[in-house]
Design an enzyme around this catalytic site. Sequence first.
Site, PDB file in Angstrom:
ATOM      1  N   LYS A  35      15.228   0.169   4.229  1.00  0.00           N
ATOM      2  CA  LYS A  35      14.566   0.743   3.056  1.00  0.00           C
ATOM      3  C   LYS A  35      14.690   2.262   3.031  1.00  0.00           C
ATOM      4  O   LYS A  35      14.994   2.849   1.987  1.00  0.00           O
ATOM      5  CB  LYS A  35      13.088   0.317   3.068  1.00  0.00           C
ATOM      6  CG  LYS A  35      12.238   0.932   1.997  1.00  0.00           C
ATOM      7  CD  LYS A  35      12.614   0.446   0.613  1.00  0.00           C
ATOM      8  CE  LYS A  35      11.865   1.215  -0.462  1.00  0.00           C
ATOM      9  NZ  LYS A  35      12.325   0.885  -1.798  1.00  0.00           N
ATOM     10  N   LYS A  51       7.506  10.995  -0.037  1.00  0.00           N
ATOM     11  CA  LYS A  51       7.115  10.352   1.225  1.00  0.00           C
ATOM     12  C   LYS A  51       8.333   9.679   1.874  1.00  0.00           C
ATOM     13  O   LYS A  51       8.593   9.846   3.063  1.00  0.00           O
ATOM     14  CB  LYS A  51       6.038   9.293   0.942  1.00  0.00           C
ATOM     15  CG  LYS A  51       5.646   8.467   2.157  1.00  0.00           C
ATOM     16  CD  LYS A  51       4.962   7.157   1.779  1.00  0.00           C
ATOM     17  CE  LYS A  51       5.909   6.187   1.151  1.00  0.00           C
ATOM     18  NZ  LYS A  51       5.421   4.827   1.008  1.00  0.00           N
ATOM     19  N   LEU A  61       0.832  -1.211   0.000  1.00  0.00           N
ATOM     20  CA  LEU A  61       0.000   0.000   0.000  1.00  0.00           C
ATOM     21  C   LEU A  61       0.863   1.256   0.000  1.00  0.00           C
ATOM     22  O   LEU A  61       2.057   1.194   0.321  1.00  0.00           O
ATOM     23  CB  LEU A  61      -0.902  -0.046   1.239  1.00  0.00           C
ATOM     24  CG  LEU A  61      -1.872  -1.239   1.231  1.00  0.00           C
ATOM     25  CD1 LEU A  61      -2.312  -1.606   2.643  1.00  0.00           C
ATOM     26  CD2 LEU A  61      -3.072  -0.936   0.338  1.00  0.00           C
ATOM     27  N   PRO A  62       0.240   2.402  -0.334  1.00  0.00           N
ATOM     28  CA  PRO A  62       1.061   3.616  -0.476  1.00  0.00           C
ATOM     29  C   PRO A  62       1.813   4.025   0.798  1.00  0.00           C
ATOM     30  O   PRO A  62       3.023   4.235   0.760  1.00  0.00           O
ATOM     31  CB  PRO A  62       0.043   4.684  -0.898  1.00  0.00           C
ATOM     32  CG  PRO A  62      -1.093   3.931  -1.511  1.00  0.00           C
ATOM     33  CD  PRO A  62      -1.147   2.619  -0.778  1.00  0.00           C
ATOM     34  N   THR A 107       6.335   0.759   1.930  1.00  0.00           N
ATOM     35  CA  THR A 107       7.382   1.514   2.612  1.00  0.00           C
ATOM     36  C   THR A 107       6.711   2.453   3.603  1.00  0.00           C
ATOM     37  O   THR A 107       5.975   3.358   3.201  1.00  0.00           O
ATOM     38  CB  THR A 107       8.209   2.347   1.611  1.00  0.00           C
ATOM     39  OG1 THR A 107       8.729   1.476   0.613  1.00  0.00           O
ATOM     40  CG2 THR A 107       9.352   3.061   2.316  1.00  0.00           C
TER      41      THR A 107
HETATM   42  P1  NAD Z   1       0.523   2.500  -6.097  1.00  0.00           P
HETATM   43  O1  NAD Z   1      -0.018   3.818  -5.657  1.00  0.00           O
HETATM   44  O2  NAD Z   1       0.739   2.231  -7.544  1.00  0.00           O
HETATM   45  O3  NAD Z   1      -0.422   1.308  -5.536  1.00  0.00           O
HETATM   46  C1  NAD Z   1      -1.035   1.311  -4.285  1.00  0.00           C
HETATM   47  C2  NAD Z   1      -2.343   0.535  -4.402  1.00  0.00           C
HETATM   48  O4  NAD Z   1      -2.952   0.470  -3.109  1.00  0.00           O
HETATM   49  C3  NAD Z   1      -3.366   1.186  -5.338  1.00  0.00           C
HETATM   50  O5  NAD Z   1      -3.819   0.244  -6.293  1.00  0.00           O
HETATM   51  C4  NAD Z   1      -4.479   1.633  -4.402  1.00  0.00           C
HETATM   52  O6  NAD Z   1      -5.765   1.584  -4.995  1.00  0.00           O
HETATM   53  C5  NAD Z   1      -4.345   0.609  -3.273  1.00  0.00           C
HETATM   54  N1  NAD Z   1      -4.965   1.060  -2.031  1.00  0.00           N
HETATM   55  C6  NAD Z   1      -4.820   2.233  -1.365  1.00  0.00           C
HETATM   56  N2  NAD Z   1      -5.558   2.248  -0.246  1.00  0.00           N
HETATM   57  C7  NAD Z   1      -6.193   1.053  -0.187  1.00  0.00           C
HETATM   58  C8  NAD Z   1      -7.107   0.473   0.730  1.00  0.00           C
HETATM   59  N3  NAD Z   1      -7.505   1.127   1.814  1.00  0.00           N
HETATM   60  N4  NAD Z   1      -7.558  -0.770   0.457  1.00  0.00           N
HETATM   61  C9  NAD Z   1      -7.145  -1.448  -0.641  1.00  0.00           C
HETATM   62  N5  NAD Z   1      -6.295  -0.948  -1.551  1.00  0.00           N
HETATM   63  C10 NAD Z   1      -5.823   0.288  -1.326  1.00  0.00           C
HETATM   64  O7  NAD Z   1       1.868   2.302  -5.279  1.00  0.00           O
HETATM   65  P2  NAD Z   1       3.106   1.347  -5.663  1.00  0.00           P
HETATM   66  O8  NAD Z   1       4.011   2.062  -6.589  1.00  0.00           O
HETATM   67  O9  NAD Z   1       2.576  -0.006  -5.991  1.00  0.00           O
HETATM   68  O10 NAD Z   1       3.849   1.309  -4.233  1.00  0.00           O
HETATM   69  C11 NAD Z   1       3.346   0.595  -3.130  1.00  0.00           C
HETATM   70  C12 NAD Z   1       4.335   0.690  -1.994  1.00  0.00           C
HETATM   71  O11 NAD Z   1       5.592   0.150  -2.419  1.00  0.00           O
HETATM   72  C13 NAD Z   1       4.605   2.129  -1.524  1.00  0.00           C
HETATM   73  O12 NAD Z   1       4.745   2.138  -0.124  1.00  0.00           O
HETATM   74  C14 NAD Z   1       5.913   2.478  -2.200  1.00  0.00           C
HETATM   75  O13 NAD Z   1       6.638   3.461  -1.477  1.00  0.00           O
HETATM   76  C15 NAD Z   1       6.604   1.135  -2.253  1.00  0.00           C
HETATM   77  N6  NAD Z   1       7.567   0.937  -3.350  1.00  0.00           N
HETATM   78  C16 NAD Z   1       7.262   1.313  -4.618  1.00  0.00           C
HETATM   79  C17 NAD Z   1       8.202   1.109  -5.629  1.00  0.00           C
HETATM   80  C18 NAD Z   1       7.936   1.520  -7.068  1.00  0.00           C
HETATM   81  O14 NAD Z   1       8.873   1.499  -7.882  1.00  0.00           O
HETATM   82  N7  NAD Z   1       6.706   1.845  -7.427  1.00  0.00           N
HETATM   83  C19 NAD Z   1       9.434   0.505  -5.334  1.00  0.00           C
HETATM   84  C20 NAD Z   1       9.678   0.086  -4.043  1.00  0.00           C
HETATM   85  C21 NAD Z   1       8.736   0.306  -3.046  1.00  0.00           C
END
Ligand code: NAD
Length: 296
Positions: free
Chosen positions: A170, A245, A64-65, A95
């Site tokens: 991280k 963030k 999740l975000p 994260t």
């Molecule tokens: P994203 O915003 O693409 O996806 C997050 C998902 O969570 C969305 O589909 C959203 O609809 C869902 N969501 C939010 N609130 C919700 C709830 N209450 N119930 C159900 N679903 C819910 O984010 P991402 O890029 O997939 O990143 C996710 C995590 O991984 C973050 O913490 C980010 O910092 C970390 N991360 C991302 C990357 C990257 O390259 N994108 C790399 C490493 C770590």
Amino acid sequence: MKVAFVGLGNMGGPMVRNLLKHAHTVTVFDLNAQAVREAVDAGASPAMSAKVAASGAEFVITMLPAAQHVRAVLGGEDGVLAGIERGVTIVDSSTIDPASARAMAELARSQGNEFVDAPVSGGTGGAAAGTLTFMVGGSTESYEHVKPVLSSMGKNIVHCGDTGTGQVAKLCNNLILGITMAGVAEAMSLGEKLGIDPAVLAGIVNTSAGRCWSSDTYNPYPGLIETAPSSRGYTGGFGTDLMLKDLGLATDAAKLAKQPAFMGALAQQLYQAMSANGDGKLDFSAIIKLYRASEG
Ligand code: NAD
């Protein structure tokens, strides 16, 4: 194993596809119906809530975000902890700050469940290829328990120490990443303005002391690396607001530890400026737009 997966975004979506490829049974939930449809097309089963997804699962993964979403998805009325059976382990790969991870672990333990923090690095490319690095915080026993499932989505599954230390690793890694991306963007743009072909410059950097992931795998200059977001209009990568963030997590943690974070604070302001310009949803490598007039 029967896995419940909540959060099917840029990272969660491809992670689910790799779990399915490794013959796990996956039940998914996301607020975004399109993301759920895509996971179902790949072979997952949909659930109406995180609670329903978690009921009967042998393993729960959240992606999740930010911390407030993890808190809601785990502890809410329709959340994971309302549906999960005792003894099931929850893995949070989002994260978030180490203190929130420790609070989530306490909450899970209070009702007989284990919680490990297991944030990842490797980006969306690593999520798709199943080559993520998982930084696991929790007991040795929990680490051994989660390792086989995480191996379906990642190449390096590292035990960092007790609960919260995965998040510590991280945020330190992303502190470096946010800074190096700004540095590579500055240098690539400067090189172009001073008259060198950006492809030649990147080639030199990538075999010289300036080489880093931000230059050789995720170069911000458009068109140099086919798989990088810079070659597709800075879409589908690691959102600037998510980097912002993470730098906030790092500078807050530095404040708590009473040490300065000079470079991190500056990088945070640069991504803040990008976000204020309306580019918060673009991949963080779009920071090069602050330097290149031709990129807007
Ligand atoms: P994203 O915003 O693409 O996806 C997050 C998902 O969570 C969305 O589909 C959203 O609809 C869902 N969501 C939010 N609130 C919700 C709830 N209450 N119930 C159900 N679903 C819910 O984010 P991402 O890029 O997939 O990143 C996710 C995590 O991984 C973050 O913490 C980010 O910092 C970390 N991360 C991302 C990357 C990257 O390259 N994108 C790399 C490493 C770590």
